[in-house]
Design an enzyme around this catalytic site. Structure first.
Site, PDB file in Angstrom:
ATOM      1  N   ASP A  28       0.818  -1.206   0.000  1.00 15.44           N
ATOM      2  CA  ASP A  28       0.000   0.000   0.000  1.00 15.44           C
ATOM      3  C   ASP A  28       0.854   1.259   0.000  1.00 15.44           C
ATOM      4  OD1 ASP A  28      -2.604  -1.144   0.053  1.00 15.44           O
ATOM      5  OD2 ASP A  28      -2.194  -1.767   2.099  1.00 15.44           O
TER       6      ASP A  28
ATOM      7  N   ASP B 240       8.481  22.360   1.461  1.00 18.29           N
ATOM      8  CA  ASP B 240       8.015  22.614   0.094  1.00 18.29           C
ATOM      9  C   ASP B 240       7.580  24.070   0.015  1.00 18.29           C
ATOM     10  OD1 ASP B 240       8.402  19.951  -0.411  1.00 18.29           O
ATOM     11  OD2 ASP B 240       6.288  19.465  -0.743  1.00 18.29           O
TER      12      ASP B 240
ATOM     13  N   ASP C  94      14.085  22.871  -1.322  1.00 15.68           N
ATOM     14  CA  ASP C  94      13.223  22.039  -2.182  1.00 15.68           C
ATOM     15  C   ASP C  94      13.705  22.033  -3.643  1.00 15.68           C
ATOM     16  OD1 ASP C  94      11.044  20.855  -3.477  1.00 15.68           O
ATOM     17  OD2 ASP C  94       9.676  22.536  -3.133  1.00 15.68           O
TER      18      ASP C  94
ATOM     19  N   HIS D 261       5.511  24.239  -6.374  1.00 18.34           N
ATOM     20  CA  HIS D 261       6.945  24.283  -6.049  1.00 18.34           C
ATOM     21  C   HIS D 261       7.663  25.401  -6.799  1.00 18.34           C
ATOM     22  CE1 HIS D 261       6.870  20.405  -3.908  1.00 18.34           C
ATOM     23  NE2 HIS D 261       5.919  20.097  -4.781  1.00 18.34           N
TER      24      HIS D 261
END
Lengths: 552, 552
Positions: free
Chosen positions: A48, A161, A193, A368
């Protein structure tokens, strides 16, 4: 460990996208920034989610002072249930971030045992030898922060971010001034980032999608299905504003979308006027041109509401000829096949589909920073050392080159998961490695079913074994050509159980449409879930279940 | 079948990319346009290639007059060995196309039994009631044609793959005039390439990449590795011209690149001056700045020369710090993971990597018509009916909409594989379906090994069975954590063979680097090939071999 060195130790997200997790250590004190997950590659059947291997943190359990979250995306908070179950330390995050975390921990019945501490941009707090200031940044999600961490050898800044959105829809501005002040006082290291290092220029504001979406609302004559990432609160806000302006009621469909929009309403990020929302069951009671369905599943996730609606298998979200489906999102690399399968199904329903095909106008923007914003941050902070975070190896390399070329950084260093980077006021260098890697989790939860947390990684394989259902599907007819085979290994199953398992698979197949059977992602996931339920109910084991499809 | 109707029956390529194959029928005469293959989705473990189900042609064996090829790409000719083994009919193609076909049939030892007939642009030929004129078009490959087919109810034109390149590097121009003449006389139906229907504007000429590539050659100080599709003859020509201009010798590495460049030289499409080429074994004898390595593997194919060089596992093509690797190609959707894995490996070798990242300039152009070229063809031909070919369902739909909007087409129809479209001079409509679908082939051939043709589809499963080697790999250390498991089903194997198979897998793993083991695509393919060899040698069976990786 060196006597007077700060250590920076990435445990996830450096050399890959997702499962961001990074430790900062000074002598016997460790703080952890973010605790993310990633979604498995297609090679990892039967899994998963994937979370970072935190052996290093477990070995140093008594030194870990807390986990600080930069924002509420899954690749930053999704690993928490697993990490907290091994390492129960305080978790720090902003109000909105913690609201997501609470939902997640509640789901796993871990909320009562967890210590969640709210942080506020601009309000410093101490953790061992570290003083940490959250600084407001902008991103696709709300209430995001960077972290300025004062350490005995200097300040390090972790951007989380970010993009530099100069007109965020909630008016909560990117705190340029605070970064400028830190830059003036001197920054030892910047961890930034890298996601969009390939993009020249400047990422547009979250507002910038509104004009084009407004046009789409104007020209849509029947039902409008609007899909975006469920955490894209700004996008949901814009869609709801447009729905109201164009006289449409809003039905929210899909668990993640429902949860996320409820959190956003509770915390004042969505101002929903009375009477705007209708229950999905009421969709049919309204004229098509008076309904917008806000639906989750932009990435073609097999069990998502949109995927099910696309194959006409959703109770309330029925897509009819002439309806319009807007995917206000990007195609995440690796998801192309699933997404385009859903889009093809939508076209077969004679829906208009508006997606990011290069010709649909500005219906989505990235969260971003592009190159100019990355350069701007480097200019503001003027760090001595630069360490790219969040990205595949090539992104980290390019980002280091970009930083070096700005001309204000002494040294840009590429490090990867497990590397130990040691810093003092003058130097930074790699010093050894710790255990790092990925742990695959078969969480037991699926679609709209909330089950309790089952942390099971592949190491437990020898205990619970594997079950491989093998299906032979005729692509053209959608028919199953042979009785399903069920292999097992390391799983104590009598002939009777195997035979019943076969019947479970056969039943799932019988209950699926030809369209679903032609969509391997969907059919594999359905079989996995049904078989998992059956086996868990009828034996004490939780084997890994990995459907294999033979196409003829 | 209706008495006075022409039938158009797509058997592959409509509703998917790849394995193009389309039948045209008038009473008891059938001609087939193209016979392609496609590469399997990742869900189809253990399969080499996928070809169209030609049951319809086999049932009508005595009526099939021949297969006409538009050009030599795998998605147009790759299915020939399989199709010809079931249906030995004459194959028509241009000189260059047939050269590729000859290599392919020779490999499978089928050349002597096949009838290949060369066609020439402008030279009409008859097949039953049809008169066919090949018309020269331009594409990324050389010697490509469209087909104008005179039928009893009117002319139909099939474009094949095309773009309108007004300055093709070989000077062989797109035949605008011939299309204009057909348009003037009247065209019943146009079947047109939909691939780039998402792209506005006009696709640049094959020449247009030269300036940017010239710059890259100028600034490269060490070895230059140049990779492109091996069939991109124009691109190879430009690269060789630049190598010569910049004082570099050329070593050709990788089987497909060697074969393709030899064919192109033989037929005069590549003019290679004496002394330019060196044997790959001589690379090390030359100064790095005097070598260009022309290497195959732009899509990250696990066993390709470039993939092996990227993990430092190629005898001659050794990539050293400071070398430059140019990927003059696009990222085909679905291949992202493999391609980016290779690129990350190249960065780890400290190579400069120039690829299609949006910021590398014009290093690749598409071979397919963009919207304006599609509109231009529709304007030239003014067909009564328009049928989009080559594309997923959404491409076909968009292409039909585009055609309709041009204003000269009476009716644009979307049909898919297996649909029977019936036409007469006035009408076109769907009339039933025939069997169509995909057949998965485990061809037995791998990398540089040429084996004889083994046509085996999934229907033979019950005969030869399945072997599933299950590996447990520790992602971080690259170590195999347990002895490999080998499952079998429907495959008569004694304990001894299973045990030996386990040892084969263990040996392959031992002989692979940590980098290779971390790259599942590579390691699965290596195991599949080694195990296949072993089992075929030690038993009379050819089971399907589908390695499964468990990551811990």
């Amino acid at each position: 460990m060196a006597d007077s060195k700060l250590q920076i130790i990435p445990l996830g997200g450096l050399g890959e996208f997702g499962m961001n997790c990074l430790a900062v250590r000074w002598h016997d004190d460790i703080i952890v920034i973010d605790a993310g997950l990633m979604f498995p590659e297609s090679e990892l059947l039967g899994v998963d989610v994937v979370v970072p291997d935190i052996s290093y943190l477990i070995e140093n359990k008594e030194h870990v002072r807390g986990i600080i979250l930069t924002h509420g995306h899954e690749d930053h908070i999704g690993g928490l249930p697993w990490i907290l179950s091994e390492l129960n330390v305080p978790v720090y995050g902003t109000e909105f971030t913690l609201a997501y975390v609470e939902n997640k921990l509640e789901e796993h019945k871990m909320l009562d045992d967890s210590e969640l501490i709210e942080i506020v941009p601009g309000a410093k707090f101490g953790l061992g030898p570290f003083t940490i200031e959250p600084i407001r940044v902008t991103h696709s999600l709300v209430d995001c922060v960077a972290l300025a961490i004062e350490t005995p050898v200097g300040v390090i800044v972790h951007t989380g971010d970010f993009k530099i959105d100069l007109s965020p829809p909630d008016g909560k501005a990117f705190d340029l001034h605070r970064f400028a002040e830190y830059g003036k006082r001197g920054v030892l290291a910047l961890l930034q980032d890298s996601t969009n290092v390939d993009r020249p220029g400047y990422t547009p504001s979250e507002w910038s999608v509104k004009p084009r979406l407004d046009e789409l609302f104007s020209r849509t004559k029947k039902k409008l299905f609007f899909s975006c990432f469920s955490s894209s609160i700004y996008r949901i806000r814009i869609a709801m504003d447009l729905a109201r302006a164009h006289g449409r009621k809003v039905a929210v469909v899909g668990r993640s979308m429902v949860e996320s929009s409820e959190v956003a309403q509770d915390l004042g990020y969505l101002d929903v006027p009375p009477g705007l929302l209708i229950h999905p069951g009421q969709i049919a009671d309204h004229a098509p041109e008076q309904v917008m369905v806000l639906i989750s599943g932009t990435q073609g996730e097999p069990m998502s509401a949109l995927s099910r609606a696309a194959v006409d298998n959703h109770k309330h979200a029925r897509i009819l000829p002439g309806d319009t489906v807007v995917l206000s999102s990007r195609v995440i690399p690796g998801n192309e096949k699933s997404i385009y399968r859903v889009i093809d199904h939508l076209y077969r329903r004679d829906a208009q589909v508006i997606y990011d095909d290069g010709a649909s106008g500005l219906i989505h923007v990235s969260g971003h920073a592009s190159q100019e914003e990355q350069r701007l941050m480097i200019n503001l902070l003027k760090p001595k050392f630069f360490i790219p975070v969040h990205g595949d190896y090539r992104h980290l390399r390019k980002h280091a080159e970009l930083a070096q070329s700005v001309g204000v950084v002494d040294l840009a260093l590429v490090i990867e998961n497990g590397d130990v980077l040691e810093l003092d006021r003058a130097n930074a260098s790699k010093a050894g490695k710790v255990t790092a890697g990925r742990v695959c989790i078969d969480s037991g939860s699926a679609a709209d079913v909330v089950e309790d947390l089952v942390i099971r990684d592949r190491r437990h394989l020898s205990e619970d074994g594997i079950v491989l259902p093998i299906l032979t599907i005729n692509k053209q007819t959608g028919k199953v050509e042979r009785q399903p085979d069920v292999f097992t290994r390391g799983f104590v199953a009598d002939e009777e159980l195997i035979e019943s398992a076969r019947q479970v698979v056969a039943k799932t197949l019988d209950g699926s449409s030809a369209e679903e059977k032609a969509d391997y992602g969907v059919i594999k996931e359905k079989i996995r879930i049904d078989l998992k339920r059956y086996i868990q109910k009828n034996s004490s084991r939780r084997p890994l279940i990995m459907p294999v499809i033979l196409e003829i």
